[in-house]
Design a protein around this motif. Structure first.
Motif, PDB file in Angstrom:
ATOM      1  N   SER A  80      44.296  34.525  34.632  1.00  0.00           N
ATOM      2  CA  SER A  80      45.159  35.698  34.748  1.00  0.00           C
ATOM      3  C   SER A  80      44.488  36.934  34.157  1.00  0.00           C
ATOM      4  CB  SER A  80      46.490  35.431  34.048  1.00  0.00           C
ATOM      5  OG  SER A  80      47.324  36.569  34.102  1.00  0.00           O
ATOM      6  N   ASP A  81      43.797  36.762  33.026  1.00  0.00           N
ATOM      7  CA  ASP A  81      43.072  37.873  32.416  1.00  0.00           C
ATOM      8  C   ASP A  81      42.013  38.420  33.367  1.00  0.00           C
ATOM      9  OD1 ASP A  81      44.586  37.445  30.176  1.00  0.00           O
ATOM     10  OD2 ASP A  81      43.028  36.350  29.087  1.00  0.00           O
ATOM     11  N   ASN A  94      43.602  40.450  36.190  1.00  0.00           N
ATOM     12  CA  ASN A  94      44.103  41.750  35.743  1.00  0.00           C
ATOM     13  C   ASN A  94      42.974  42.729  35.424  1.00  0.00           C
ATOM     14  OD1 ASN A  94      46.913  41.264  35.905  1.00  0.00           O
ATOM     15  ND2 ASN A  94      46.829  40.053  34.038  1.00  0.00           N
ATOM     16  N   LEU A  98      46.078  47.015  30.577  1.00  0.00           N
ATOM     17  CA  LEU A  98      45.401  45.883  29.952  1.00  0.00           C
ATOM     18  C   LEU A  98      45.693  45.815  28.468  1.00  0.00           C
ATOM     19  CD1 LEU A  98      41.898  46.138  31.683  1.00  0.00           C
ATOM     20  CD2 LEU A  98      43.811  44.666  32.308  1.00  0.00           C
ATOM     21  N   GLN A 145      43.845  40.353  27.005  1.00  0.00           N
ATOM     22  CA  GLN A 145      43.308  40.187  28.355  1.00  0.00           C
ATOM     23  C   GLN A 145      41.830  40.563  28.407  1.00  0.00           C
ATOM     24  OE1 GLN A 145      46.135  42.702  30.377  1.00  0.00           O
ATOM     25  NE2 GLN A 145      47.344  40.960  31.104  1.00  0.00           N
ATOM     26  N   SER A 161      38.702  37.883  29.117  1.00  0.00           N
ATOM     27  CA  SER A 161      37.700  38.088  30.161  1.00  0.00           C
ATOM     28  C   SER A 161      36.296  38.120  29.579  1.00  0.00           C
ATOM     29  CB  SER A 161      37.982  39.393  30.901  1.00  0.00           C
ATOM     30  OG  SER A 161      39.236  39.334  31.541  1.00  0.00           O
ATOM     31  N   LYS A 212      42.978  31.769  22.635  1.00  0.00           N
ATOM     32  CA  LYS A 212      44.033  32.307  23.499  1.00  0.00           C
ATOM     33  C   LYS A 212      45.406  31.735  23.153  1.00  0.00           C
ATOM     34  CE  LYS A 212      43.914  34.327  26.898  1.00  0.00           C
ATOM     35  NZ  LYS A 212      44.326  35.743  27.122  1.00  0.00           N
TER      36      LYS A 212
END
Length: 433
Positions: free
Chosen positions: A81-82, A85, A216, A220, A224, A263
């Motif tokens: 998901s990160d 986005n 962001l 996130q 990444s 995370k």
């Protein structure tokens, strides 16, 4: 060759056609063929035992579960998901931005998972709701997710490449390197298609409204960056010789566990990731084990030499023979899963390709690409069915996903042809590491 010696191959084809699971078809047909080839029950049992034991002890097999667990941890901890986005945020003003972000996110995610099923499931939950909220058509959205999920089968550390390397005794590291440029090119072609489609069909891929712009968070961005570091350490370490692919998979697994913990992933999440990885890996490992036994039958009966003689008698030449192999892969792609196709055909086709002088790296990439297309080929198309099962929209039809996947299927085959026409696309990087 006598019927007794062909019995194993005939039995395998019959069992596959009638719907017997391929792992049991491999085991039963190998046992039958070896019984006739060796002339008795005792020699057959002894060879089966030796083959099974050597398969279980194969050191290189550990790469598959390690990379698979690594990918599942990344998917379950929210890093997928990160990625989506972050890429989405960086593509402001690009036509079909959400679809291009899906392709870009899948390309990065592919470099840490190697399993297309994981990517299809992860981005079905992440990208599909965002695209539907922006009023993207269901067919375009799901086709993009299914099509771009196959990048994980080409971009290293691809499980496909690991299996191919084991079957042909090639270097895993060199095959990983061979997939880099073609994988990036395929992702680029996907992105171009998404942008062109969005321009030509704005109603199917509307511009993202200003109130839907992504903001962001530090988490996130950090997630990444963590994935990027993991890719650099794992694949960079393999390519520059700091550790073997097997050692690299272990390093990647430890790194993904650290990232997942950072995370906020804890006991239950870790357990679920390992369970899903087990569901993915177990069939592959069983297939590899039974295919190892079946390969003994193929070698013992001289089937590759028989196939080579038949193809030579047809006067097809190198190009025609390769086209024949592609046709076989297409036919099987409509009936059985991709790993099974590889296990069934590569032990037969590989010696033929060697005898014809076909470059082994080029042949591997073409084979992987064509078999990869089977993930999107009806009626089996496992990538399509994974997306159908994973997306939250129960009204979507399988036919809509297949239709949306067609352009990606075409681009996969175009890349396979391009590698055949210009082999350095696949062979240059492996020759320089």
């Amino acid at each position: 060759m006598s019927f007794e010696m062909w019995s194993g191959l005939i039995a395998l084809l019959v069992l596959v056609v009638v719907g017997v699971p391929i792992v049991f078809a491999f085991a039963a047909s190998a046992a039958l063929g070896l019984y006739f080839a060796l002339g008795g029950l005792d020699p057959m049992i002894n060879l089966l035992q030796q083959s099974a034991l050597s398969g279980i002890k194969e050191y290189n097999f550990i790469v598959i579960p390690c990379f698979t667990v690594m990918g599942m941890l990344i998917a379950h901890c929210g890093a997928a998901s990160d990625l989506f986005n972050v890429v989405n945020r960086g593509l402001r003003g690009v036509p079909g931005r959400l679809a291009v972000a899906t392709v870009g996110g899948n390309a990065v995610f592919a470099a840490v998972t190697g399993v297309g099923v994981a990517a299809a499931a992860a981005f079905s939950h992440v990208a599909y709701p965002a695209m539907r909220e922006a009023r993207y058509s269901r067919s375009f959205a799901t086709g993009c997710i299914a099509g771009s999920s196959v990048l994980g089968l080409l971009i290293p550390p691809s499980v496909f490449m690991i299996v191919w390397a084991i079957l042909t005794e090639q270097s895993v590291g060199k095959l990983f390197a061979a997939g880099v440029f073609p994988g990036l090119l395929l992702a680029f072609l996907y992105a171009v298609y998404c942008m062109v489609y969005a321009k030509l069909r704005p109603s199917a891929a509307p511009e993202v409204a200003s109130d839907q712009q992504v903001r962001l968070t530090r988490g996130q961005i950090g997630g990444s960056l963590g994935v990027g570091v993991l890719i650099a350490v794992t694949l960079g370490g393999i390519w520059f010789g700091y550790f073997t692919p097997t050692e690299g998979s272990a390093v990647g697994l430890v790194g993904s566990a650290i990232l997942a913990w950072a995370k906020g992933m804890r006991g239950r999440g870790v357990f679920n990731a390992f369970v899903e990885a087990g569901r993915t890996v177990t069939p592959i490992m069983l297939l590899l084990l039974t295919a190892t036994i079946y390969s003994k039958l193929i070698a013992l009966n001289g089937i590759p030499q028989e196939v080579q003689a038949v193809l030579e008698s047809m006067g097809l030449g190198t190009g025609g023979t390769l086209l024949f192999m592609v046709a076989v892969w297409f036919l099987l792609g409509a009936m059985i899963d991709s790993i099974s196709i590889m296990l069934l055909t590569v032990p037969i086709f590989w010696p033929v390709a060697q005898a014809l002088g076909i470059d082994p790296i080029m042949f591997a990439l073409i084979g992987i690409l064509v078999i990869e297309a089977g993930v999107l080929t009806p009626p089996f198309g496992i990538g399509v069915f994974v997306v159908k099962a994973a997306i939250p929209d129960r009204n979507i039809k399988v036919s809509e996903i297949f239709m949306g996947s067609v352009p990606y299927w075409v681009l996969i085959l175009f890349l396979a042809w391009l590698i055949y026409a210009w082999p350095p696309l696949a062979t240059w990087l492996p020759s320089h590491i």
